[in-house]
Design a protein around this motif. Structure first.
Motif, mmCIF file in Angstrom:
data_model
loop_
_atom_site.group_PDB
_atom_site.id
_atom_site.type_symbol
_atom_site.label_atom_id
_atom_site.label_comp_id
_atom_site.label_asym_id
_atom_site.label_seq_id
_atom_site.Cartn_x
_atom_site.Cartn_y
_atom_site.Cartn_z
ATOM 1 N N SER A 337 40.943 14.482 -30.795
ATOM 2 C CA SER A 337 41.487 15.006 -32.042
ATOM 3 C C SER A 337 42.883 14.439 -32.280
ATOM 4 N N GLU A 338 43.339 14.570 -33.512
ATOM 5 C CA GLU A 338 44.675 14.090 -33.870
ATOM 6 C C GLU A 338 45.721 15.131 -33.484
ATOM 7 N N THR A 339 45.861 15.347 -32.178
ATOM 8 C CA THR A 339 46.822 16.310 -31.661
ATOM 9 C C THR A 339 47.116 15.964 -30.215
ATOM 10 N N ALA A 344 42.121 19.894 -26.738
ATOM 11 C CA ALA A 344 41.564 19.789 -28.089
ATOM 12 C C ALA A 344 40.631 18.586 -28.184
ATOM 13 N N ASP A 346 37.102 17.082 -30.908
ATOM 14 C CA ASP A 346 36.146 17.297 -31.985
ATOM 15 C C ASP A 346 34.776 16.822 -31.527
#
Length: 466
Positions: A337-339, A344, A346
């Protein structure tokens, strides 16, 4: 015999877009032959075998194509040859309005064409491989042409004159394929472009249908008829759309994007029923309409040197059943994910070929690496600290009570502090975290990743190094 038609422009001051060029070109080509293949938006290849009795000699056929093109207001060049690749290269490289190559003269006719013309047939001259993107193929062709130019080659005749065995030893089968193109030799069969018409079947029920078994019994003959229509055109179904006319006098629509073109009625029926089971219609069904968007049939060539993967048909059925049991958002491949949150991820579409290629490429570039295996739910641990460093770790999951031989850290990380909460459960939902992370080697030689939650003061085991 094949005829290649290239639309060079329009007449009568018409300004046409790329889509309009394609439509005019298809209309012109289908007027002469039902078997044709689009090379690009301005070029088409026709199979004119057996049309001599209708149109006469090859030169008369080419003249007829040009007369029809003038009637439609377009300017085109026509080339006829015994092979498709020779016709396409001639229509690209020669400025004559009509070129007719006698059988056996393909290599001589195209020998004077420059090497750069091969870049225009990057997706046509080689055997199709859906796993290699078009951009990658174009780069490979440009790289190979640059190498040929450094060797002093300038024309297709220069490439055709090279020893084939020596070319294979340096470039493999791809180099031999391009030399065959330079000689005007055929490397693959013509794949007809499907006619742009709807493939659709419908069924009206005598009484409203509510059970899936009754619906499946009605879908089977419908899909058999649909597959028969597709097979006559030499194509398969890439997208299926089922529309249900309900007793409430509204349409209920479901669209099924297939992972690959499929032309098996039983497989299509299974996938449709599974999709409708996961998204059932809200009322009884009076009428069913199934529409298919066609695509060229998939040709699978297995290799002895690559990892075996399940067939697309079996894999799509398995995933459809899993999505019914677990939910569509829980089935797929984990992606980053973009974090910066360490836990985290997806869920993306599952594609075993792509994931295998990525892993093999990473292994070749980096060599042997240590793999960090993280627990889906971190293990609660009790850690004894001496002088700020962990010296004793006690946790479940087969770890037990172990002393720490060596440790590295701490590495402090935090994020989403603007969403700070006071609950561990809310931390997972909001994304806030703040922790000190350690890598510890225990007395049994195992290496674990542990961290201290700075918000609640608790220790956890995040995973281990393999």
């Amino acid at each position: 015999m094949f005829a290649s038609v290239y639309v060079a422009g329009s007449r009568r001051g018409r300004s046409l877009s790329g889509d309009q060029f394609s439509k005019d070109l298809l209309s012109l080509a289908r007027y002469f032959s039902p078997r044709l293949e689009m090379v690009d938006a301005r070029t088409v290849v026709l199979d004119v075998t057996g049309l001599r009795g209708m149109w006469g000699s090859p030169r008369a056929f080419g003249a007829a194509v040009q007369r029809k093109a003038i009637e439609q207001g377009i300017h085109c060049r026509v080339a006829l040859a015994a092979t498709r690749i020779a016709a396409v290269l001639s229509v690209y490289g020669r400025t004559d309005a009509l070129t007719v190559i006698k059988p056996g003269r393909e290599a001589t006719t195209i020998a004077t064409l420059p090497l750069d013309i091969l870049t225009r047939v990057a997706n046509f001259g080689l055997q199709r491989n859906a796993a290699i993107p078009l951009e990658v193929r174009n780069r490979n062709v440009s790289r190979m042409i640059n190498i040929f130019k450094r060797w002093g080659l300038a024309t297709l005749g220069d490439l055709a004159a090279l020893p084939r065995d020596a070319l294979f030893s340096r470039f493999g089968t791809e180099g031999v394929m391009w030399q065959k193109c330079a000689c005007g030799e055929e490397s693959q069969l013509l794949i007809p472009t499907p006619e742009n018409r709807p493939f659709e079947v419908a069924l009206d029920f005598e009484w409203p249908v509510e059970g899936f078994e009754t619906l499946a019994s009605g879908l089977r003959p419908m899909l058999e008829s649909l597959v028969l229509q597709l097979s006559h055109e030499g194509v398969a179904a890439a997208v299926l759309t089922v529309r249900l006319w309900l007793v409430t006098r509204v349409w209920y629509t479901r669209t099924l994007q297939l992972p690959a073109p499929i032309c098996d009625s039983r497989m299509l029926c299974t996938l449709l029923v599974l999709n409708l089971k996961s998204h059932p219609p809200p009322a009884g069904i009076d009428r069913v309409v199934v529409t298919a968007i066609p695509a060229p049939s998939r040709i699978t060539q297995f290799s002895l040197f690559e990892k075996a993967v399940p067939s697309i048909e079996q894999l799509s059925t398995l995933l459809a059943r899993l999505k019914i049991l677990m939910g569509s958002e829980r089935c797929g491949t984990p992606v980053l994910s973009e974090t910066h949150h360490p836990n985290a991820f997806d869920v993306g579409p599952f594609d075993p070929t792509v994931s295998s290629a990525i892993h093999l490429e990473a292994a070749e570039e980096t060599g042997p690496i240590a793999i960090s295996r993280r627990f889906h739910l971190p293990l609660v641990a009790q850690v004894t600290v001496d002088c700020g460093c962990p010296v004793l770790v006690s946790a479940s999951g087969g770890i037990g009570r172990r002393s720490v031989e060596r440790c590295a850290g701490p590495w402090r990380s935090s994020g989403h502090w603007w969403e700070q909460t006071q609950s561990v459960d809310q931390e997972l939902s909001t994304g806030y975290w703040s922790r000190d992370e350690w890598d510890v080697e225990l007395d049994d030689g195992s290496v674990y990743c542990i961290y201290r939650d700075r918000t609640h003061g608790e220790w956890f085991v995040a995973g281990f190094l393999d």
